[in-house]
Design a protein around this motif. Structure first.
Motif, PDB file in Angstrom:
ATOM      1  N   SER A  30      46.402  17.240  47.148  1.00  0.00           N
ATOM      2  CA  SER A  30      47.737  16.766  46.798  1.00  0.00           C
ATOM      3  C   SER A  30      48.066  17.202  45.380  1.00  0.00           C
ATOM      4  O   SER A  30      47.167  17.514  44.584  1.00  0.00           O
ATOM      5  CB  SER A  30      47.821  15.239  46.889  1.00  0.00           C
ATOM      6  N   TYR A  31      49.359  17.195  45.062  1.00  0.00           N
ATOM      7  CA  TYR A  31      49.728  17.511  43.683  1.00  0.00           C
ATOM      8  C   TYR A  31      49.211  16.444  42.732  1.00  0.00           C
ATOM      9  O   TYR A  31      48.794  16.752  41.610  1.00  0.00           O
ATOM     10  CB  TYR A  31      51.244  17.664  43.518  1.00  0.00           C
ATOM     11  N   ASP A  32      49.216  15.189  43.159  1.00  0.00           N
ATOM     12  CA  ASP A  32      48.734  14.115  42.290  1.00  0.00           C
ATOM     13  C   ASP A  32      47.281  14.364  41.886  1.00  0.00           C
ATOM     14  O   ASP A  32      46.906  14.156  40.729  1.00  0.00           O
ATOM     15  CB  ASP A  32      48.863  12.767  43.000  1.00  0.00           C
ATOM     16  N   ALA A  33      46.465  14.827  42.828  1.00  0.00           N
ATOM     17  CA  ALA A  33      45.063  15.114  42.510  1.00  0.00           C
ATOM     18  C   ALA A  33      44.961  16.280  41.526  1.00  0.00           C
ATOM     19  O   ALA A  33      44.151  16.252  40.590  1.00  0.00           O
ATOM     20  CB  ALA A  33      44.296  15.428  43.790  1.00  0.00           C
ATOM     21  N   LEU A  34      45.796  17.310  41.727  1.00  0.00           N
ATOM     22  CA  LEU A  34      45.812  18.449  40.804  1.00  0.00           C
ATOM     23  C   LEU A  34      46.242  17.998  39.413  1.00  0.00           C
ATOM     24  O   LEU A  34      45.630  18.383  38.408  1.00  0.00           O
ATOM     25  CB  LEU A  34      46.765  19.524  41.331  1.00  0.00           C
ATOM     26  N   TRP A  35      47.288  17.170  39.355  1.00  0.00           N
ATOM     27  CA  TRP A  35      47.769  16.690  38.056  1.00  0.00           C
ATOM     28  C   TRP A  35      46.705  15.872  37.341  1.00  0.00           C
ATOM     29  O   TRP A  35      46.488  16.036  36.140  1.00  0.00           O
ATOM     30  CB  TRP A  35      49.045  15.860  38.242  1.00  0.00           C
ATOM     31  N   ARG A  36      46.041  14.976  38.069  1.00  0.00           N
ATOM     32  CA  ARG A  36      45.019  14.139  37.426  1.00  0.00           C
ATOM     33  C   ARG A  36      43.864  14.987  36.900  1.00  0.00           C
ATOM     34  O   ARG A  36      43.325  14.724  35.823  1.00  0.00           O
ATOM     35  CB  ARG A  36      44.532  13.060  38.395  1.00  0.00           C
ATOM     36  N   TRP A  37      43.486  16.006  37.642  1.00  0.00           N
ATOM     37  CA  TRP A  37      42.450  16.915  37.136  1.00  0.00           C
ATOM     38  C   TRP A  37      42.925  17.604  35.858  1.00  0.00           C
ATOM     39  O   TRP A  37      42.189  17.693  34.871  1.00  0.00           O
ATOM     40  CB  TRP A  37      42.124  17.962  38.209  1.00  0.00           C
ATOM     41  N   MET A 453      63.380  13.507  38.985  1.00  0.00           N
ATOM     42  CA  MET A 453      62.564  14.693  38.730  1.00  0.00           C
ATOM     43  C   MET A 453      61.305  14.605  39.573  1.00  0.00           C
ATOM     44  O   MET A 453      60.784  13.516  39.803  1.00  0.00           O
ATOM     45  CB  MET A 453      62.255  14.803  37.238  1.00  0.00           C
ATOM     46  N   GLN A 454      60.812  15.739  40.008  1.00  0.00           N
ATOM     47  CA  GLN A 454      59.801  15.728  41.055  1.00  0.00           C
ATOM     48  C   GLN A 454      58.417  15.285  40.602  1.00  0.00           C
ATOM     49  O   GLN A 454      57.691  14.659  41.372  1.00  0.00           O
ATOM     50  CB  GLN A 454      59.717  17.122  41.690  1.00  0.00           C
ATOM     51  N   CYS A 455      58.016  15.619  39.371  1.00  0.00           N
ATOM     52  CA  CYS A 455      56.629  15.356  39.012  1.00  0.00           C
ATOM     53  C   CYS A 455      56.409  15.411  37.511  1.00  0.00           C
ATOM     54  O   CYS A 455      57.233  15.951  36.764  1.00  0.00           O
ATOM     55  CB  CYS A 455      55.704  16.370  39.686  1.00  0.00           C
ATOM     56  N   ARG A 537      60.751   5.870  34.312  1.00  0.00           N
ATOM     57  CA  ARG A 537      60.233   5.165  35.491  1.00  0.00           C
ATOM     58  C   ARG A 537      59.506   6.176  36.359  1.00  0.00           C
ATOM     59  O   ARG A 537      60.061   7.223  36.704  1.00  0.00           O
ATOM     60  CB  ARG A 537      61.361   4.518  36.288  1.00  0.00           C
ATOM     61  N   ILE A 538      58.247   5.880  36.688  1.00  0.00           N
ATOM     62  CA  ILE A 538      57.448   6.719  37.572  1.00  0.00           C
ATOM     63  C   ILE A 538      57.357   6.019  38.917  1.00  0.00           C
ATOM     64  O   ILE A 538      56.885   4.878  39.008  1.00  0.00           O
ATOM     65  CB  ILE A 538      56.040   6.965  37.006  1.00  0.00           C
ATOM     66  N   GLY A 539      57.822   6.670  39.956  1.00  0.00           N
ATOM     67  CA  GLY A 539      57.801   6.070  41.281  1.00  0.00           C
ATOM     68  C   GLY A 539      56.446   6.186  41.942  1.00  0.00           C
ATOM     69  O   GLY A 539      55.567   6.932  41.500  1.00  0.00           O
ATOM     70  N   ALA A 540      56.283   5.457  43.022  1.00  0.00           N
ATOM     71  CA  ALA A 540      55.018   5.500  43.764  1.00  0.00           C
ATOM     72  C   ALA A 540      54.751   6.894  44.316  1.00  0.00           C
ATOM     73  O   ALA A 540      53.596   7.273  44.537  1.00  0.00           O
ATOM     74  CB  ALA A 540      55.060   4.470  44.892  1.00  0.00           C
ATOM     75  N   ASN A 541      55.826   7.672  44.531  1.00  0.00           N
ATOM     76  CA  ASN A 541      55.677   9.039  45.040  1.00  0.00           C
ATOM     77  C   ASN A 541      55.414  10.056  43.940  1.00  0.00           C
ATOM     78  O   ASN A 541      55.304  11.252  44.213  1.00  0.00           O
ATOM     79  CB  ASN A 541      56.936   9.434  45.810  1.00  0.00           C
ATOM     80  N   GLY A 542      55.328   9.595  42.678  1.00  0.00           N
ATOM     81  CA  GLY A 542      55.116  10.497  41.558  1.00  0.00           C
ATOM     82  C   GLY A 542      56.392  11.032  40.957  1.00  0.00           C
ATOM     83  O   GLY A 542      56.360  11.664  39.899  1.00  0.00           O
ATOM     84  N   GLY A 543      57.533  10.800  41.615  1.00  0.00           N
ATOM     85  CA  GLY A 543      58.806  11.225  41.068  1.00  0.00           C
ATOM     86  C   GLY A 543      59.165  10.423  39.828  1.00  0.00           C
ATOM     87  O   GLY A 543      58.753   9.263  39.680  1.00  0.00           O
TER      88      GLY A 543
END
Length: 688
Positions: A30-37, A453-455, A537-543
């Motif tokens: 997922s993008y979230d995993a890539l971002w956290r790394w 915004m997406q991420c 504000r950061i949404g649960a979807n990362g947006g």
């Protein structure tokens, strides 16, 4: 990379992830995993960016992040780079593919294309000219130039020899320019004789004379004849003569290798009081973050295949806005930069919000960027993109500068659907002059939610913190960055002890607040945490959604709301072109919240319209945010970069004198302040 003429194409961020898998053996689900790394394994991530873009250095770096602290992070010690060298390394391949370096046009219709070899020749000629005038590494070269190819040439020539670049737009008055350039004591000034804007020529030779007289550090002045190509000013060299060399020495010229953190340019914050902050960025950090933002997140590539049209990157900006710097970054990967010099809204006598769209159609733009206000104005003006030429090559729309409302995004999406471009990608970004990058932005493969915004950007450990300094999701909090980024300022010019730098970004979370993103506690040596000054504000979807500046937020009866949400509700009404709201709750005073609206021509502010404005706010937000009063005004005060000046007007209405709360020379429309001053004076009278 393929363009929209030959779909489908593979997004740049997908190519990067494939490279990570193949070259590093790292895969993410997922993008979230890539971002956290990317925000916890800083060495691995930024080394991957270095390697992926094949950044070259004649000497190896001894570490990636040698010192993890804010401020004072040390990146890539031992490495040597040069921004100009990174751009010019693409000359042969891009030219062989038939791609120009710069495509430009102005209000008068003058169209020019600068080839990559000619870009290299002019840069070399000007660099050698500057060296002949005694310019050495570390000297400052100041420019007073519009958004023309010569500004890019001058920038590359300056930094190629290790000098430090700084530019002001010619729409800025003498005092505003001197407030900036006096602080940095330039040795060279490169200026224009005049500009055309809004259908009129504006002579700038008088300003040039004032600048020369007020900058005793100057040893040399170059003049570009923009209005009059044959202009000659006593004591000044001509641009034409400085860029005329085409000899063996010019052909052999190469940008010098410089330390990774060698100063690249000085940019300025649009502060409301005091002198603007002169922010110094370095070569290496700007290169890395520029490529990371432009390629991976903005999905801007280039193609060197024979007969390929290639990427054509346009982001409308004046040279006084950091988006000019972002536009220049297209050259870092061999992308064609498409630039326009003039008013995007036509002239006062002949308003025309189709100017940039026709320009984009005629030049084959593939990425079209502008401030959010531009798109809002296009919607308000009722323009029909189908009537403005073939825009089918555009595959991405970029916005920044202020939050983009869902209504405007939906309007633009519908316009492109009518052009046969379904699901046009909106790349909404939020960052800043302060670190010359973005904290939040786009991702070609993530879902789009209008107004969001997406991420969070790769490498940017951005979080939303509540009043207790804890990260929150689904709530509005302070935008912070808990880890350093390579393009954060090296320092502020003239800030010998670093106190101004600390107070600008680290006052709320000083040293000792360092922590790992995601909730873990970090070591004390991580130092401070960057506070950006925006509500996020950061949404649960990362947006992510930006709600305006945190120092101009509305706190109405205990409920906090960003001003952008009020503007979104009010400016959705067809009669309202612009608006400004301030909350005068202060030191225990009862809240008083006036709303100022700019109305469409011929529309009066009557009780029925007031009622509809109030109803729009009540419905979209809450009855708590219905203003105490609504006033019609001619203009909303804005900075040169287009930001609404909420805080200065708030301070003015709380009783502070106008000269203490705002720098008129840093404003786009200082004449409108007279109304607000009179309004403040009226309110201050007894019984008001």
């Amino acid at each position: 990379m393929e363009t929209s003429k030959t779909p489908p194409f593979i997004p740049q961020i997908r190519l990067y992830q494939d490279w990570l898998r193949d070259q590093r053996g790292i895969a993410f689900d997922s993008y979230d995993a890539l971002w956290r790394w990317s925000t916890t394994e800083l060495d691995a991530f930024w080394q991957s960016v270095w390697d992926y873009f094949d950044i070259q250095s004649p000497t190896p770096h001894t570490a990636v992040l040698a010192k993890n602290t804010m401020p004072g992070a040390q990146w890539f010690p031992g490495a040597q780079v040069n921004y100009a060298r990174q751009a010019l390394r693409h000359v042969d391949a891009a030219h062989a593919a038939g791609l120009p370096a710069i495509v430009s046009r102005n209000e008068k219709g003058n169209h020019r294309e600068l080839s990559w070899p000619e870009l290299r020749r002019q840069v070399a000629s000007l660099a050698l000219h500057l060296q002949a005038q005694g310019v050495r590494p570390g000297d400052r070269v100041a420019a007073y130039l519009p958004n023309v190819p010569e500004a890019m040439v001058a920038f590359l020539a300056t930094v190629s020899i290790g000098a430090v670049w700084s530019i002001c737009a010619p729409d800025m008055g003498t005092h505003a320019v001197l407030d900036r350039f006096r602080q940095i004591e330039p040795t060279v000034l490169i200026a224009v004789d005049g500009v055309t804007y809004g259908g009129r020529d504006h002579d700038r030779t008088g300003v040039l004379a004032e600048l020369r007289a007020a900058l005793p550090s100057l040893r040399h002045t170059l003049v570009l004849g923009n209005l009059d190509a044959s202009v000659s000013i006593a004591g000044c060299a001509s641009w034409a003569s400085a860029t005329a060399r085409n000899d063996a020495e010019a052909a052999a010229f190469e940008p010098m290798w410089l330390p990774f953190d060698h100063p690249l340019w000085i940019v300025y914050s649009s502060g409301t009081t005091g002198l603007p902050k002169p922010i110094v960025h370095g070569h290496g950090g700007t290169i890395l973050v520029g490529l990371q933002l432009k390629v991976l997140h903005n999905d801007i590539g280039c193609s060197y295949e024979p007969n390929s049209f290639g990427e054509r990157y346009h982001w409308y900006s004046s040279t006084g806005w950091v988006m000019w710097n972002a536009q220049v970054s297209g050259l870092l990967s061999g992308t064609t930069c498409v630039i326009y010099d003039g008013n995007p809204g036509g002239s006062k006598d002949h308003p025309d919000w189709g100017v940039l769209w026709r320009f984009a159609a005629e030049t084959g733009v593939t990425f079209f960027g502008a401030g959010a206000a531009f798109f809002a104005n296009c919607m308000k003006a009722g323009i029909d993109l189908k009537r403005l030429g073939d825009l089918s090559r555009i595959r991405a729309l970029g916005t920044t500068g202020s939050p983009l409302s869902p209504e405007v995004q939906e309007w633009g999406t519908a316009q492109f659907a009518a052009l046969g471009v379904p699901n046009i990608w909106w790349n909404n970004i939020s960052g800043g002059t302060d670190f010359c990058g973005a904290f939040i932005g786009g991702h070609r493969e993530l879902p789009m939610v209008p107004g969001e915004m997406q991420c969070r950007m790769l490498g940017a450990a951005v979080e939303s913190w509540n009043a207790e300094g804890q990260p929150v999701t689904g709530e509005v909090g302070e935008l912070v960055c808990a880890q350093p980024i390579p393009s954060m300022p090296l320092y502020l010019w003239g800030d010998a002890d670093g106190s101004r730098y600390l107070s600008s970004y680290f006052d709320m979370y000083p040293p000792g607040h360092g922590r790992q993103p995601g909730g873990g506690d970090g070591p004390a040596e991580m130092g401070a945490v960057w506070r950006h000054g925006d509500w996020l504000r950061i949404g649960a979807n990362g947006g992510c959604t930006i709600y305006g500046r945190s120092d101009a937020t509305i706190n109405r009866h205990g409920l906090r709301m960003g001003t952008s949400e009020i503007y979104s509700a009010v400016e959705a009404l067809p009669e309202v072109l612009d608006s400004l709201v301030v909350d005068l709750e202060y030191l225990g005073r009862e809240s008083y919240m006036p709303l100022f609206v700019v109305l469409r021509g011929g529309v009066a502010l009557h009780d029925e319209l007031r009622g509809r404005i109030n109803a729009a706010i009540r419905t979209a937000l809450s009855p708590r945010f219905v203003p105490d009063a609504i006033f019609a005004v001619a203009e909303v005060p804005r900075t040169l970069s287009g930001k609404k000046q909420e805080l200065p007007i708030k301070k003015l209405l709380l009783g502070q004198p106008i000269d203490k709360v705002v720098n008129k020379d840093a404003m786009a429309n200082p004449g409108c302040l007279d109304w607000y001053v009179a309004f403040a004076a009226e309110r201050s009278q007894p019984g008001r």
